[in-house]
Write an enzyme that holds these catalytic residues in place. Structure first.
Site, mmCIF file in Angstrom:
data_model
loop_
_atom_site.group_PDB
_atom_site.id
_atom_site.type_symbol
_atom_site.label_atom_id
_atom_site.label_comp_id
_atom_site.label_asym_id
_atom_site.label_seq_id
_atom_site.Cartn_x
_atom_site.Cartn_y
_atom_site.Cartn_z
ATOM 1 N N THR A 98 0.871 -1.172 0.000
ATOM 2 C CA THR A 98 0.000 0.000 0.000
ATOM 3 C C THR A 98 0.907 1.220 0.000
ATOM 4 O O THR A 98 1.633 1.471 0.961
ATOM 5 C CB THR A 98 -0.927 0.009 1.224
ATOM 6 O OG1 THR A 98 -1.801 -1.112 1.142
ATOM 7 C CG2 THR A 98 -1.757 1.280 1.265
ATOM 8 N N LYS A 173 -7.417 1.543 -3.237
ATOM 9 C CA LYS A 173 -7.113 1.161 -1.847
ATOM 10 C C LYS A 173 -7.326 2.354 -0.910
ATOM 11 O O LYS A 173 -7.792 2.204 0.216
ATOM 12 C CB LYS A 173 -5.667 0.657 -1.740
ATOM 13 C CG LYS A 173 -5.238 0.254 -0.324
ATOM 14 C CD LYS A 173 -6.037 -0.919 0.230
ATOM 15 C CE LYS A 173 -5.641 -1.274 1.662
ATOM 16 N NZ LYS A 173 -4.321 -1.942 1.741
ATOM 17 N N LYS A 241 -0.266 5.133 8.484
ATOM 18 C CA LYS A 241 0.512 5.281 7.252
ATOM 19 C C LYS A 241 -0.428 5.400 6.064
ATOM 20 O O LYS A 241 -0.278 6.286 5.208
ATOM 21 C CB LYS A 241 1.441 4.084 7.065
ATOM 22 C CG LYS A 241 2.347 4.176 5.838
ATOM 23 C CD LYS A 241 2.729 2.809 5.293
ATOM 24 C CE LYS A 241 1.631 2.240 4.410
ATOM 25 N NZ LYS A 241 2.031 1.028 3.661
#
Length: 290
Positions: A98, A173, A241
């Site tokens: 990611t 995502k 994050k």
């Protein structure tokens, strides 16, 4: 002929994902910063542990990566010792990290210069999904590379979809994480309210989960949230994050994410409580804090 694959990065996700490839009959080489982890994987699954990335990717059909963040991707992909310089022409490079859409677009351009295909394919489903081969993969890239990559990704996924050109997987995502952040905060507030109101929270969930309030988070996390158990699942540090990536992209494209920004701050509170490695459902603990 048996397809050959290299898997770079054997964390809690990459380790079982690479294992599914080996169990499916692919010839798999692995590389990890911690050599002992790669050797352990090779003993468990019968693949080959490599001491360098160049060795791992030499002559393979597919290269999968699952590392930490943008800087880690640049480190393993670029430079004389990296994936792009050492994987053969025609190889398909599939990144499951990611990361930002910008780094995906950058790596796609650089791999194309070496006549390699590139797919950004971040995943959803967590460690359990990786172990069970039930991940959802959101992909960005060209259709021909995706067509070659999809049968390989199917070995550790239940759903694999091409969302558009390079970077589209990462953007999808981001949408996923934005939605989850709001859902978990809403569920945390609902359960906290039930507790403060003197209700049996488990009974409340049993009732409302049959109606419009139902969600994956409610079905899979409400029980552990009520019990105050968070030593599992997707860590708060990882979520922060990811939300940072979402907020950076939102500023770039002029999207407004007020709830996401607020929940990101709430996860900062959880980190201050020592919950860095707790599951993301631990948002409820900051409400319980006296």
């Amino acid at each position: 002929m048996t397809a050959t694959a290299a898997f770079i990065g054997l964390g809690v996700m990459g380790y079982p994902m690479a294992g599914h490839l080996a169990k499916a009959g692919l010839s798999v080489r692995v590389w990890n910063r911690t050599t002992a982890k790669a050797e352990q994987w090779a003993q468990e699954y019968g693949g080959t542990a490599c001491s360098t990335i160049a060795e791992a990717v030499d002559g393979v059909d597919f290269v999968m990566t699952c590392v930490g963040a943008d800087k880690d991707l640049i480190e393993v992909f670029e430079g004389d010792d990296g994936i792009i310089a050492n994987a053969p022409e025609g190889a398909i490079l599939i990144d499951h990290t990611t990361a930002s859409a910008g780094v995906a677009e950058r790596l796609a351009r650089k791999s194309a210069e070496h006549r390699q295909g590139f797919i950004d394919g971040p995943v959803s489903g967590g460690q359990q999904g990786a172990e069970n081969g039930q991940l959802t993969i959101m992909c960005g890239g060209d259709e021909s590379s995706f067509a070659r990559a999809r049968p390989v990704m199917d070995h550790y996924a239940r759903a694999v979809n091409l969302m558009g050109p390079a970077g589209s997987g990462q953007k999808t995502k981001m949408v996923n994480q934005i939605a989850i952040a709001g859902l978990v905060q809403g569920l945390s507030e609902a359960l906290h309210f039930a507790e403060q109101a003197g209700l049996d929270a488990s009974k409340v969930v049993d009732v409302i989960s049959k109606g419009a309030a139902q969600s994956w988070q409610m079905e899979n996390r409400s029980g552990t949230m009520i019990a105050g158990e968070f030593e599992h699942g997707f860590a708060v540090d990882w979520m922060r994050k990811d939300l940072g990536i979402c907020l950076d992209e939102a500023r770039r494209i002029h999207a407004r994410l007020p709830i996401t920004a607020l929940v990101d701050q709430f996860y900062g509170d959880v980190q201050e409580m020592g919950g860095n490695r707790w599951d993301t459902s631990s948002l409820i603990q900051r409400l319980r804090k006296k």
